[in-house]
Design an enzyme around this catalytic site. Sequence first.
Site, short mmCIF file in Angstrom:
data_model
loop_
_atom_site.label_atom_id
_atom_site.label_comp_id
_atom_site.label_asym_id
_atom_site.label_seq_id
_atom_site.Cartn_x
_atom_site.Cartn_y
_atom_site.Cartn_z
N ARG A 81 -62.13 -83.43 28.32
CA ARG A 81 -61.89 -84.33 29.45
C ARG A 81 -60.62 -85.16 29.24
O ARG A 81 -59.99 -85.60 30.20
CB ARG A 81 -63.12 -85.21 29.68
CG ARG A 81 -63.53 -86.05 28.50
CD ARG A 81 -65.01 -86.43 28.51
NE ARG A 81 -65.85 -85.29 28.16
CZ ARG A 81 -67.18 -85.34 28.14
NH1 ARG A 81 -67.83 -86.46 28.44
NH2 ARG A 81 -67.88 -84.27 27.83
N LYS A 141 -67.99 -81.49 14.23
CA LYS A 141 -69.13 -80.70 14.67
C LYS A 141 -69.96 -80.25 13.47
O LYS A 141 -69.45 -80.17 12.35
CB LYS A 141 -68.65 -79.45 15.42
CG LYS A 141 -67.98 -79.71 16.75
CD LYS A 141 -67.51 -78.40 17.35
CE LYS A 141 -66.82 -78.60 18.69
NZ LYS A 141 -67.75 -79.04 19.75
#
Length: 524
Positions: free
Chosen positions: A376, A302
């Site tokens: 996920r 990130k």
Amino acid sequence: MRTKSLLLAACLSFAPASAALAQTVTGSGVVPATAANSAGRAIGFAAEAPAGGALVIVMTDAVLPPLDGAPLTGAERQAVTAAIAAADYKGEAGSTLSLRGIGAHSRILLVGAGAAPSSLALAEAGGKAAQELANEAQPVTVAGAYGDAAAADVAYGFALGQYRFDRYKTVDRKAVPTGAVTLLGANPAAAKAAFDGRWQPLADGVRLSRDLANEPANIIYPESFVARVREAFAGVGGVSIEVLDEAAMRKLGMGTLVGVGQGSPRGSRLLLVRYRGGGASDSPLAFVGKGITFDSGGISLKPGAGMWDMKGDMSGAASAVGAVLSLAKSRAPVHVVGVAALAENMPDGNAQRPGDITRTMSGKTIEMLNSDAEGRLVLADANEYVAGAYKPRAIVNIATLTGAIVGALDDQYAGLFARDEKLAAALLAAGTASGEELWRMPLHKNYAEKIKSDIADIRNIAPSQGPGASIGAHVIGFFVDEATPWAHLDIAGVNQADKATPLVPKGMSGFGVRLLDELARSGA
């Protein structure tokens, strides 16, 4: 993948500022000697007010209510009535009027609940009062234009509104108010029974979720998350706890959950907390939460700005177990299982790489294009495990999944994705009733085309731009059998509050505990 801070910041190393934090070390984590945070003022109920302190009056209009049992003389009532008229105060929901210098009261605070207030409006009045009086050391008495049973609603709001998390401050730490809060009513025993049986457990569940999410990532990681949850459920009846460590998950072939955490020295865990109340059905309702205790993005690192915020990427898991705590402590006649898919997503030499193929316990394969779409992945194995081991009647996922949902809904709603219309309707109704509102988002079949892979069953992201929140939901739903009612809540925009609201002080919100508690009780 994202919490509310979309462009994330430098990974800060948290260094305890005081030797008073005992060095109980697991891996590189430092666990404070005392984990308990202040629960705030003790809450009680009475027919007559104790002497002194602050007085809160819950208003529904501009007329000062009778206030039976409250220590107001005739002259003091006249002074308050004159102040209401001078300020043109109407008692509207969320409004306040603070008065000092009247009688022996350190402060008289009027808090509006609005005309014919609902249970939620009364709770919000209580929360507003708690925040307004956060720095008042004196005892507090609450009276007003509510019925006896509704005093419990006000008390519940006070319990939520007075939450604070400042356990690591050693300088300029504001003193915790020690004076109790007493709610007046003609039948205090009935109000206390309602509060103790329903609302105090719910406040405890919210507090657990907030505490877990507020803790820094060197304090809460998969193993310590499990330990903190075990501590919270100690002595609570009807509860069983199951924990799978990495060895157990590898043996079961849970490659997606273990894979996310393989770049961290802190091993992943799958935690399942089951509660079955008296008379409940055989099949539980499953709350399955994303529990990324820190999300660096892995190899798909990130940006630095705001990366500290990623300690809260386990808010979904925290709220899943918080809801079960509320239901269990209140002995609700329900059957639920809360699941926390726990991993730390870090970028070392053993971390999984973009382009890797991972496999779930059912044998389904995922082409992992972006290691920052990790929520996920952990939910894939968690959903498959709970479906096989617990045979739930419905599965609700809850996760800080995408920045896309923040762009769509900001901090006003969590996104709701559902294949089952009855479950979707029940969730929407539970959101309205609890004050944790949802907005239905699309699961169009064409979005599923975007995650098809040439070399595996699916990809974990679309290789080109698209509806990111819906695509994330499609990936998760791929691992839930079509016959099982399933919904996914993307809480990335609502898992923390940038500013206080009556029931949610600034910081991690515990979003989802109230909603899931209401869903379970609704019998949906």
